[in-house]
Design a protein around this motif. Structure first.
Motif, mmCIF file in Angstrom:
data_model
loop_
_atom_site.group_PDB
_atom_site.id
_atom_site.type_symbol
_atom_site.label_atom_id
_atom_site.label_comp_id
_atom_site.label_asym_id
_atom_site.label_seq_id
_atom_site.Cartn_x
_atom_site.Cartn_y
_atom_site.Cartn_z
ATOM 1 N N ARG A 272 0.954 -1.266 0.120
ATOM 2 C CA ARG A 272 0.019 -0.152 -0.007
ATOM 3 C C ARG A 272 0.759 1.315 0.100
ATOM 4 N NH1 ARG A 272 -5.324 1.846 1.895
ATOM 5 N NH2 ARG A 272 -5.286 3.757 1.153
ATOM 6 N N ALA A 273 2.016 1.192 0.723
ATOM 7 C CA ALA A 273 2.833 2.390 0.944
ATOM 8 C C ALA A 273 3.522 2.613 -0.203
ATOM 9 C CB ALA A 273 3.982 2.223 1.753
ATOM 10 N N ALA A 278 3.633 5.656 -5.726
ATOM 11 C CA ALA A 278 3.420 5.598 -7.061
ATOM 12 C C ALA A 278 2.069 6.374 -7.739
ATOM 13 C CB ALA A 278 3.418 4.017 -7.662
ATOM 14 N N THR A 279 1.379 6.673 -7.121
ATOM 15 C CA THR A 279 0.199 7.240 -7.466
ATOM 16 C C THR A 279 0.008 8.707 -6.837
ATOM 17 O OG1 THR A 279 -1.484 6.345 -5.820
ATOM 18 C CG2 THR A 279 -1.101 5.209 -7.918
ATOM 19 N N THR A 280 1.432 9.296 -6.335
ATOM 20 C CA THR A 280 1.365 10.591 -6.022
ATOM 21 C C THR A 280 1.904 11.507 -7.315
ATOM 22 O OG1 THR A 280 1.579 10.042 -3.913
ATOM 23 C CG2 THR A 280 2.364 12.209 -4.376
ATOM 24 N N LEU A 281 1.528 12.630 -7.402
ATOM 25 C CA LEU A 281 1.814 13.301 -8.549
ATOM 26 C C LEU A 281 3.318 13.883 -8.420
ATOM 27 C CD1 LEU A 281 0.742 14.946 -11.207
ATOM 28 C CD2 LEU A 281 0.275 16.858 -9.688
ATOM 29 N N THR A 282 4.149 13.774 -9.664
ATOM 30 C CA THR A 282 5.334 14.228 -9.529
ATOM 31 C C THR A 282 5.530 15.660 -10.486
ATOM 32 O OG1 THR A 282 5.884 12.906 -11.439
ATOM 33 C CG2 THR A 282 6.157 12.029 -9.264
ATOM 34 N N ARG A 283 4.544 16.086 -10.908
ATOM 35 C CA ARG A 283 4.462 17.420 -11.732
ATOM 36 C C ARG A 283 5.267 18.533 -11.017
ATOM 37 N NH1 ARG A 283 2.325 19.195 -16.576
ATOM 38 N NH2 ARG A 283 1.805 21.271 -16.803
ATOM 39 N N ALA A 284 5.915 19.439 -11.667
ATOM 40 C CA ALA A 284 6.438 20.487 -11.239
ATOM 41 C C ALA A 284 5.608 21.692 -11.971
ATOM 42 C CB ALA A 284 7.894 20.485 -11.600
ATOM 43 N N ALA A 285 5.568 23.087 -11.159
ATOM 44 C CA ALA A 285 4.789 23.881 -11.669
ATOM 45 C C ALA A 285 5.469 24.423 -13.119
ATOM 46 C CB ALA A 285 5.023 25.113 -10.798
ATOM 47 N N GLY A 300 2.516 9.896 -11.644
ATOM 48 C CA GLY A 300 3.438 9.512 -10.459
ATOM 49 C C GLY A 300 4.506 8.951 -10.822
ATOM 50 N N LEU A 301 4.846 7.659 -10.283
ATOM 51 C CA LEU A 301 6.013 6.965 -10.718
ATOM 52 C C LEU A 301 5.545 5.898 -11.554
ATOM 53 C CD1 LEU A 301 7.346 6.180 -7.215
ATOM 54 C CD2 LEU A 301 8.237 7.859 -8.681
ATOM 55 N N GLY A 302 5.398 6.578 -12.926
ATOM 56 C CA GLY A 302 5.333 5.696 -13.958
ATOM 57 C C GLY A 302 3.770 5.445 -14.587
ATOM 58 N N ASP A 311 -8.644 14.319 -5.347
ATOM 59 C CA ASP A 311 -8.148 12.805 -4.922
ATOM 60 C C ASP A 311 -7.262 12.710 -6.343
ATOM 61 O OD1 ASP A 311 -7.853 10.788 -3.717
ATOM 62 O OD2 ASP A 311 -9.679 9.914 -3.985
ATOM 63 N N LEU A 312 -6.614 13.318 -6.742
ATOM 64 C CA LEU A 312 -5.704 12.980 -8.053
ATOM 65 C C LEU A 312 -5.165 11.384 -7.804
ATOM 66 C CD1 LEU A 312 -5.230 13.702 -10.980
ATOM 67 C CD2 LEU A 312 -3.343 15.060 -10.306
ATOM 68 N N GLY A 313 -5.082 10.573 -8.693
ATOM 69 C CA GLY A 313 -4.260 9.417 -8.354
ATOM 70 C C GLY A 313 -5.275 8.471 -7.855
ATOM 71 N N ARG A 314 -6.474 8.589 -7.514
ATOM 72 C CA ARG A 314 -7.546 7.758 -6.997
ATOM 73 C C ARG A 314 -7.615 6.762 -8.492
ATOM 74 N NH1 ARG A 314 -13.970 8.686 -6.492
ATOM 75 N NH2 ARG A 314 -14.594 6.716 -7.606
ATOM 76 N N ILE A 315 -7.624 7.247 -9.452
ATOM 77 C CA ILE A 315 -7.778 6.472 -10.750
ATOM 78 C C ILE A 315 -6.171 6.504 -11.482
ATOM 79 C CG2 ILE A 315 -8.625 6.234 -13.088
ATOM 80 C CD1 ILE A 315 -11.115 7.540 -11.974
ATOM 81 N N PHE A 316 -5.647 5.295 -11.804
ATOM 82 C CA PHE A 316 -4.307 5.342 -12.361
ATOM 83 C C PHE A 316 -4.264 4.340 -13.315
ATOM 84 C CE2 PHE A 316 -4.199 2.378 -8.929
ATOM 85 C CZ PHE A 316 -3.296 1.367 -9.587
ATOM 86 N N GLY A 317 -3.085 4.228 -14.256
ATOM 87 C CA GLY A 317 -2.967 3.354 -15.254
ATOM 88 C C GLY A 317 -2.148 3.604 -16.252
ATOM 89 N N HIS A 318 -2.581 3.432 -17.591
ATOM 90 C CA HIS A 318 -1.717 3.771 -18.493
ATOM 91 C C HIS A 318 -2.693 3.451 -19.874
ATOM 92 C CE1 HIS A 318 1.379 5.396 -20.733
ATOM 93 N NE2 HIS A 318 2.266 5.597 -19.868
ATOM 94 N N GLY A 319 -2.584 4.238 -20.886
ATOM 95 C CA GLY A 319 -3.287 3.894 -22.213
ATOM 96 C C GLY A 319 -2.240 3.944 -23.318
#
Length: 373
Positions: A272-273, A278-285, A300-302, A311-319
């Motif tokens: 969970r940690a 991995a679902t925490t935003l890494t974007r810079a301003a 996030g991390l990939g 609640d950004l990151g509640r949904i994650f994945g890749h298209g």
């Protein structure tokens, strides 16, 4: 709640109608709820001549959707202590530590913050040569100081992630993905970073959808349009995890379900940690792209992040290019995989599935919880 049998009939009808209308040639949809597979539907044809029906085990080229498996494999190695997020790439890969990349870290690779987004010029033979392309990436000059800005590593991901993972483990990358992701999930026959003879027999052949303009032969290059690369069997059989994964909707959905929780008695692939990180935003301003939720600008991390603003990151994945996708909703505990061999600029069938009132809240395109029966 719509009863599950009725929902299955509705989704199957939607897919059949997409095929009969010509919107799709062939497609698959799989959904897991709380670790249990509730939908696994498919329709259409695996080839333009319509000689092979799509089946549950038909493997589709999914382009960047395949990045999700690779990200999970690398994060799993990190959880095992085989390497660390703050490790410098140069410590794992000494020849990489040059031309401004001396302080580039593993987490910069995962979050698309290396400045190494340009694919080195290459021939077909060079593209599939792991050693040549990793050497060119190692010698490359980043567009900016790594870690400071983001830009999507669409193709170069194919050598950046394996470059550190292979040196940390001494194993070839496709073996890493097999051992860390495919084997635990029992999807070894459904997930390929490099097709086998058997996968080639089960492969869905791509066509361009009507919403994509035709490409003149003289306009084609090895990687443009991207599907052109997949027409080369040598490219399909190589390990190029940035874009040449072949897999099924079932494998995609099961992978994301196994990130959300237990599946078939197997514990989650990541803690969970780690999933929180991995679902925490890494974007810079000052990242040099517009901030538009739901696009590949939010990493996030990939994993690509989506969901409500609070609640950004509640949904994650890749298209992936053309319309395939893998999604997980942490709150609803839903995981989805979608594949198609019709390439679209606007994948209308996939979007209709997401807008289906029994699957997604219309206001936010989020999956509702469906009560299995």
């Amino acid at each position: 709640m719509i009863p599950l049998p009725q929902l299955r009939r509705q989704i199957r009808q939607l897919l059949d109608e997409a095929v009969s209308s010509g919107e799709e040639l062939g497609c698959q949809l799989a959904v897991y709820l709380d670790g249990e597979q509730i939908l696994d539907e498919w329709a259409g044809w695996a080839d333009p001549d319509r000689t092979r029906r799509v089946e549950a085990d038909t493997v589709f080229p999914v382009f960047s959707t395949g990045k999700g498996f690779a990200v999970t494999a690398l994060l799993h190695l990190i959880e095992q202590g085989r390497l660390h997020l703050d490790d410098r790439g140069a410590d794992l890969w000494p020849e990489f530590g040059c031309n401004g990349k001396e302080e580039l870290k593993v987490w910069h690779i995962l979050s698309h913050r290396t400045g190494l987004f340009e694919t080195p010029p290459c021939t077909e033979a060079e593209l599939i040569d792991r050693d040549i392309m990793q050497q060119r990436i190692a010698e490359a000059v980043p567009a900016w100081r790594p870690g400071t800005r983001a830009r999507y590593q669409a193709i170069t991901f194919s050598w950046l992630v394996p470059g550190v993972a292979e040196r940390a483990t001494g194993k070839e990358f496709r073996s890493i993905v097999r051992d860390e992701v495919a084997s635990p999930l029992g999807i070894e026959s459904l997930l390929f970073y490099g097709t086998t003879d058997d996968a080639e027999q089960r492969r869905a052949v791509l066509v361009r959808g009507s919403d994509l303009p035709p490409v003149k032969p003289e306009e084609k290059t090895l990687l443009s349009p991207l599907e052109n690369a997949i027409t080369f069997e040598s490219v399909r059989r190589a390990c190029l995890p940035g874009f040449n994964c072949h897999t099924t909707a079932r494998a995609i959905a099961k992978h994301y379900a196994a990130l959300l929780g237990e599946v078939e008695g197997m514990p989650p692939l990541l803690s969970r940690a780690m999933l929180d990180r991995a679902t925490t935003l890494t974007r810079a301003a000052d990242d040099p792209v517009p901030l538009v939720p739901g696009t590949w600008e939010l990493f996030g991390l990939g994993y690509v992040l989506s969901g409500p603003k609070d609640d950004l990151g509640r949904i994650f994945g890749h298209g992936g290019y053309g319309g395939s996708e893998g999604i997980a909703d942490r709150k609803m505990r839903l995981a989805v995989g979608y594949t198609s061999n019709s390439l679209h600029l606007n994948p209308r069938t996939r979007n209709r599935i997401y807008d289906h009132k029994s699957l997604f809240h219309s206001c936010a395109s989020l999956f509702e919880k469906i009560q299995p029966q």
